[in-house]
Design a protein around this motif. Sequence first.
Motif, PDB file in Angstrom:
ATOM      1  N   ILE A  39      42.809  -2.109  21.756  1.00  0.00           N
ATOM      2  CA  ILE A  39      43.857  -3.110  21.990  1.00  0.00           C
ATOM      3  C   ILE A  39      44.632  -3.361  20.696  1.00  0.00           C
ATOM      4  N   THR A  40      45.772  -4.011  20.823  1.00  0.00           N
ATOM      5  CA  THR A  40      46.584  -4.343  19.647  1.00  0.00           C
ATOM      6  C   THR A  40      46.130  -5.670  19.048  1.00  0.00           C
ATOM      7  N   ASN A  41      46.417  -5.864  17.755  1.00  0.00           N
ATOM      8  CA  ASN A  41      46.101  -7.143  17.111  1.00  0.00           C
ATOM      9  C   ASN A  41      47.101  -8.235  17.493  1.00  0.00           C
ATOM     10  N   ASN A  42      48.385  -7.924  17.360  1.00  0.00           N
ATOM     11  CA  ASN A  42      49.449  -8.917  17.605  1.00  0.00           C
ATOM     12  C   ASN A  42      50.633  -8.252  18.296  1.00  0.00           C
ATOM     13  N   GLU A  43      51.275  -9.008  19.183  1.00  0.00           N
ATOM     14  CA  GLU A  43      52.487  -8.533  19.863  1.00  0.00           C
ATOM     15  C   GLU A  43      53.543  -9.618  19.776  1.00  0.00           C
ATOM     16  N   ILE A  44      54.593  -9.342  19.013  1.00  0.00           N
ATOM     17  CA  ILE A  44      55.638 -10.342  18.769  1.00  0.00           C
ATOM     18  C   ILE A  44      56.886  -9.955  19.553  1.00  0.00           C
TER      19      ILE A  44
END
Length: 425
Positions: A39-44
Amino acid sequence: MATTQKPRRVGMYENVKNQFEKAAAVMGLDESVRKILSITNNEIVVHFPVKMDNGQVEVFTGYRVQHNNALGPYKGGLRYHPTVDIDAARALATWMTWKTSLAGLPYGGGKGGIQLDPKKYSQGELERITRRFTYALGDNIGPEHDIPAPDVNTNAQMMAWIADTYMSTKSPSERSKNQHVVTGKPVGSGGLEGRDRATGFGVVVTLESWAKLNGTSLEGKKYIVQGFGNVGYWAAHFMHKNGAILIGVQDATGTIYNPEGIDPEALLRYQSDNATITGYKGTQDYPSEDFFGIDCDVIIPAALGNQITEDNANTVKAKVVAEGANGPIDTEGEAILLANGVQMIPDILCNSGGVIGSYFEWLQNRNGEIWTMDDVIVKLRKKLEDAFNKVINTSVQYQTDWRTAAYIQALTRIEMAYKQRGIFP
């Protein structure tokens, strides 16, 4: 009468996950690390208004996905293209994690951009869009946190606007310390000599290594290039220097073919003057859907993802596909190429010259140094040849294909970082 439904086309992010899961299974990746990296850490996602030249306001959507930073700051490009969405940003950010790890860089992976067609906007509008996007991202980027770079439809000038806008948000005493918030800047604004050609040069270095491995050279090899932008042109430039013969080129404006050879320098001049490659002297228009079936030794896809698929992979006659773009071959297409004995230099190795060049620029800015073109080319070649040899050795060790081997090499380095540091708390 019942109709046969065509299989759903796999998206870019699904391709990445499939590749990751295959490599994780082959190498026996630690289960905890596997969960983190899946999974990704952060999605902005940011929405921001910009005033157009006609006085009207348009609202744009921008993305920045930060996949993983176990090895260092997030690193990756910003693209301006109608296909930019959260799925594409996730895929590209994840690829950057593998790419920076494989290259041995102290970076993680990030990617993003804005969903727009830059050809529809003036230079002034693009500057305002870029600066407003930078402001909207705020401290989600930073020279020791997340470092953007050019990508599809973005360039050195845009990186200079990002750097200036970001530095302008800092106190006067801090501004000079933030020049390396982006890489790929113009040389006069802290950029690196040779950064413009780093990705294309890297593609050709990996092809030189491929040729050496196969007991041959690039001299006289016929090749085709999809995409004649920064990566495609520079790849053709360095292939030409190796004595290879360009016989086909495809971009958004059309497809051209000349079995006797196309001069990449003359084609670049024609493209600059005419904003198209079609009509270039000595070439004939070629059916775009048949492009990858051209009889050649080498294919360099240097445009967008998912170009070689189950629909056209069986037409490929080349001995090797060098992935100048990110994800130009989808999962089904790759299976067909492997079954047909076509070798593939995977994207996270083949086009990593760009991020290696970005690392050199970041170091140059950080340390207050000036690197020459000769410095850059020599260091680039060494890093790329080292990475190529590691992938080949891993492929032999695990008896697997080159892409899976490249992933295993990248994942091993990240796995070691997690095992040594542990998981907080």
